[in-house]
Design a protein around this motif. Structure first.
Motif, PDB file in Angstrom:
ATOM      1  N   GLY A  91       0.819  -1.217   0.000  1.00  0.00           N
ATOM      2  CA  GLY A  91       0.000   0.000   0.000  1.00  0.00           C
ATOM      3  C   GLY A  91       0.847   1.259   0.000  1.00  0.00           C
ATOM      4  N   CYS A  92       1.935   1.262   0.770  1.00  0.00           N
ATOM      5  CA  CYS A  92       2.830   2.428   0.770  1.00  0.00           C
ATOM      6  C   CYS A  92       3.515   2.582  -0.580  1.00  0.00           C
ATOM      7  CB  CYS A  92       3.878   2.284   1.874  1.00  0.00           C
ATOM      8  SG  CYS A  92       3.216   2.515   3.531  1.00  0.00           S
ATOM      9  N   GLY A  93       3.853   1.460  -1.211  1.00  0.00           N
ATOM     10  CA  GLY A  93       4.469   1.526  -2.534  1.00  0.00           C
ATOM     11  C   GLY A  93       3.523   2.105  -3.578  1.00  0.00           C
ATOM     12  N   VAL A  94       2.262   1.699  -3.513  1.00  0.00           N
ATOM     13  CA  VAL A  94       1.260   2.233  -4.445  1.00  0.00           C
ATOM     14  C   VAL A  94       1.001   3.704  -4.145  1.00  0.00           C
ATOM     15  CG1 VAL A  94      -1.178   2.074  -5.114  1.00  0.00           C
ATOM     16  CG2 VAL A  94       0.192  -0.008  -4.870  1.00  0.00           C
ATOM     17  N   VAL A 112       1.353  10.216  -3.979  1.00  0.00           N
ATOM     18  CA  VAL A 112       1.687  11.216  -2.975  1.00  0.00           C
ATOM     19  C   VAL A 112       3.202  11.266  -2.840  1.00  0.00           C
ATOM     20  CG1 VAL A 112       1.431  11.874  -0.554  1.00  0.00           C
ATOM     21  CG2 VAL A 112      -0.443  10.712  -1.713  1.00  0.00           C
ATOM     22  N   GLN A 113       3.757  12.437  -2.956  1.00  0.00           N
ATOM     23  CA  GLN A 113       5.202  12.587  -2.813  1.00  0.00           C
ATOM     24  C   GLN A 113       5.532  12.792  -1.336  1.00  0.00           C
ATOM     25  OE1 GLN A 113       7.185  12.084  -5.369  1.00  0.00           O
ATOM     26  NE2 GLN A 113       5.380  11.748  -6.628  1.00  0.00           N
ATOM     27  N   ASN A 114       5.671  11.683  -0.612  1.00  0.00           N
ATOM     28  CA  ASN A 114       5.945  11.748   0.805  1.00  0.00           C
ATOM     29  C   ASN A 114       7.154  10.862   1.097  1.00  0.00           C
ATOM     30  OD1 ASN A 114       5.961  11.598   3.608  1.00  0.00           O
ATOM     31  ND2 ASN A 114       3.726  11.651   3.742  1.00  0.00           N
ATOM     32  N   TYR A 115       8.153  11.430   1.750  1.00  0.00           N
ATOM     33  CA  TYR A 115       9.389  10.690   1.990  1.00  0.00           C
ATOM     34  C   TYR A 115       9.220   9.582   3.025  1.00  0.00           C
ATOM     35  CZ  TYR A 115      11.538  14.319  -0.772  1.00  0.00           C
ATOM     36  OH  TYR A 115      11.865  15.161  -1.796  1.00  0.00           O
ATOM     37  N   TYR A 116       8.214   9.688   3.871  1.00  0.00           N
ATOM     38  CA  TYR A 116       7.967   8.629   4.843  1.00  0.00           C
ATOM     39  C   TYR A 116       7.594   7.325   4.150  1.00  0.00           C
ATOM     40  CZ  TYR A 116       7.992  12.192   8.460  1.00  0.00           C
ATOM     41  OH  TYR A 116       8.355  13.194   9.300  1.00  0.00           O
ATOM     42  N   VAL A 161      10.397   5.018   3.244  1.00  0.00           N
ATOM     43  CA  VAL A 161      10.900   4.196   4.351  1.00  0.00           C
ATOM     44  C   VAL A 161       9.925   3.064   4.674  1.00  0.00           C
ATOM     45  CG1 VAL A 161      11.505   4.216   6.798  1.00  0.00           C
ATOM     46  CG2 VAL A 161      12.206   6.105   5.320  1.00  0.00           C
ATOM     47  N   PHE A 162       8.620   3.364   4.712  1.00  0.00           N
ATOM     48  CA  PHE A 162       7.629   2.378   5.135  1.00  0.00           C
ATOM     49  C   PHE A 162       7.422   1.266   4.114  1.00  0.00           C
ATOM     50  CE2 PHE A 162       5.764   5.916   7.854  1.00  0.00           C
ATOM     51  CZ  PHE A 162       6.414   5.458   8.984  1.00  0.00           C
ATOM     52  N   CYS A 163       7.557   1.551   2.842  1.00  0.00           N
ATOM     53  CA  CYS A 163       7.333   0.537   1.812  1.00  0.00           C
ATOM     54  C   CYS A 163       8.314  -0.634   1.948  1.00  0.00           C
ATOM     55  CB  CYS A 163       7.404   1.170   0.427  1.00  0.00           C
ATOM     56  SG  CYS A 163       7.237  -0.030  -0.909  1.00  0.00           S
ATOM     57  N   PRO A 164       9.627  -0.422   1.875  1.00  0.00           N
ATOM     58  CA  PRO A 164      10.530  -1.577   2.019  1.00  0.00           C
ATOM     59  C   PRO A 164      10.510  -2.177   3.426  1.00  0.00           C
ATOM     60  CG  PRO A 164      11.794   0.438   1.658  1.00  0.00           C
ATOM     61  CD  PRO A 164      10.353   0.788   1.533  1.00  0.00           C
ATOM     62  N   SER A 165      10.285  -1.331   4.441  1.00  0.00           N
ATOM     63  CA  SER A 165      10.231  -1.851   5.811  1.00  0.00           C
ATOM     64  C   SER A 165       9.070  -2.825   5.975  1.00  0.00           C
ATOM     65  CB  SER A 165      10.082  -0.720   6.820  1.00  0.00           C
ATOM     66  OG  SER A 165      11.175   0.149   6.747  1.00  0.00           O
ATOM     67  N   GLY A 166       7.915  -2.457   5.474  1.00  0.00           N
ATOM     68  CA  GLY A 166       6.747  -3.336   5.564  1.00  0.00           C
ATOM     69  C   GLY A 166       6.948  -4.630   4.807  1.00  0.00           C
ATOM     70  N   LEU A 167       7.543  -4.536   3.617  1.00  0.00           N
ATOM     71  CA  LEU A 167       7.787  -5.746   2.820  1.00  0.00           C
ATOM     72  C   LEU A 167       8.787  -6.670   3.502  1.00  0.00           C
ATOM     73  CD1 LEU A 167       7.899  -4.178  -0.753  1.00  0.00           C
ATOM     74  CD2 LEU A 167       6.027  -5.463   0.298  1.00  0.00           C
ATOM     75  N   VAL A 168       9.862  -6.105   4.036  1.00  0.00           N
ATOM     76  CA  VAL A 168      10.882  -6.929   4.713  1.00  0.00           C
ATOM     77  C   VAL A 168      10.296  -7.565   5.971  1.00  0.00           C
ATOM     78  CG1 VAL A 168      13.054  -6.798   5.996  1.00  0.00           C
ATOM     79  CG2 VAL A 168      12.869  -5.716   3.772  1.00  0.00           C
ATOM     80  N   MET A 169       9.571  -6.797   6.762  1.00  0.00           N
ATOM     81  CA  MET A 169       8.970  -7.345   7.979  1.00  0.00           C
ATOM     82  C   MET A 169       7.940  -8.428   7.638  1.00  0.00           C
ATOM     83  SD  MET A 169      10.413  -6.117  10.594  1.00  0.00           S
ATOM     84  CE  MET A 169       9.274  -6.602  11.858  1.00  0.00           C
ATOM     85  N   GLY A 170       7.203  -8.244   6.565  1.00  0.00           N
ATOM     86  CA  GLY A 170       6.237  -9.258   6.144  1.00  0.00           C
ATOM     87  C   GLY A 170       6.905 -10.557   5.734  1.00  0.00           C
TER      88      GLY A 170
END
Length: 152
Positions: free
Chosen positions: A45-48, A53-57, A60-69
């Motif tokens: 969802g963060c990747g999409v 939305v151009q948000n720098y957070y 960070v959240f996109c790869p973090s969520g994928l790795v944690m998953g």
């Protein structure tokens, strides 16, 4: 009620046909799988959302969520303990590497805030707080500790 698509995905991607077929004297419950899927969905969802939305957070959240998953799925699928006999058990790490230990090698059990650590000489076995342990495993661990540290 289990959905057919969930069972299909489990069979194709995780190599198991049903949630109830999980075996072992210590394993992680289906709750861990739901946590893993939540992390994956948040990462996707963060990747999409990053495209809209151009948000720098989100970077960070996109790869973090994928790795944690992915790590959570590996833990759910692989991390387990199987009692082979009254003297020996097999511990499998979240990466799928198996080690065989003797119950007589247990020197200490430390309860952490979110887990337990079983010390076997210089080796350690990590047991998550949400893990399901069989009565047989608990009894054998308690017996090994009672032999090392008898109470009077």
């Amino acid at each position: 009620m289990k959905l057919k698509i969930v069972e299909f995905l489990l069979e194709k991607f995780l190599g198991t046909t049903k949630l109830s077929e999980r075996e072992g004297d210590m394993f992680l419950p289906e709750r861990m799988l739901s946590i893993a899927l939540t992390f994956l969905l948040l990462g996707i969802g963060c990747g999409v959302a990053l495209f809209f939305v151009q948000n720098y957070y989100l970077i960070v959240f996109c790869p973090s969520g994928l790795v944690m998953g992915v790590i959570s799925i590996l833990c759910w699928k692989n991390q387990r303990i199987e009692v082979l006999s009254d003297e020996v058990f097999r511990y499998t790490t979240f990466l799928g590497k198996s080690y065989e230990y003797r119950f007589s090698d247990i020197t200490m059990l430390r309860r952490n805030r979110d887990s337990m650590t079983l010390f076997l000489g210089e080796n350690k076995v990590h047991i998550e707080s949400m893990a399901i342990l069989s009565d047989r495993l608990v009894d054998l661990i308690n017996k090994a500790l009672a032999e090392k540290y008898p109470t009077e």
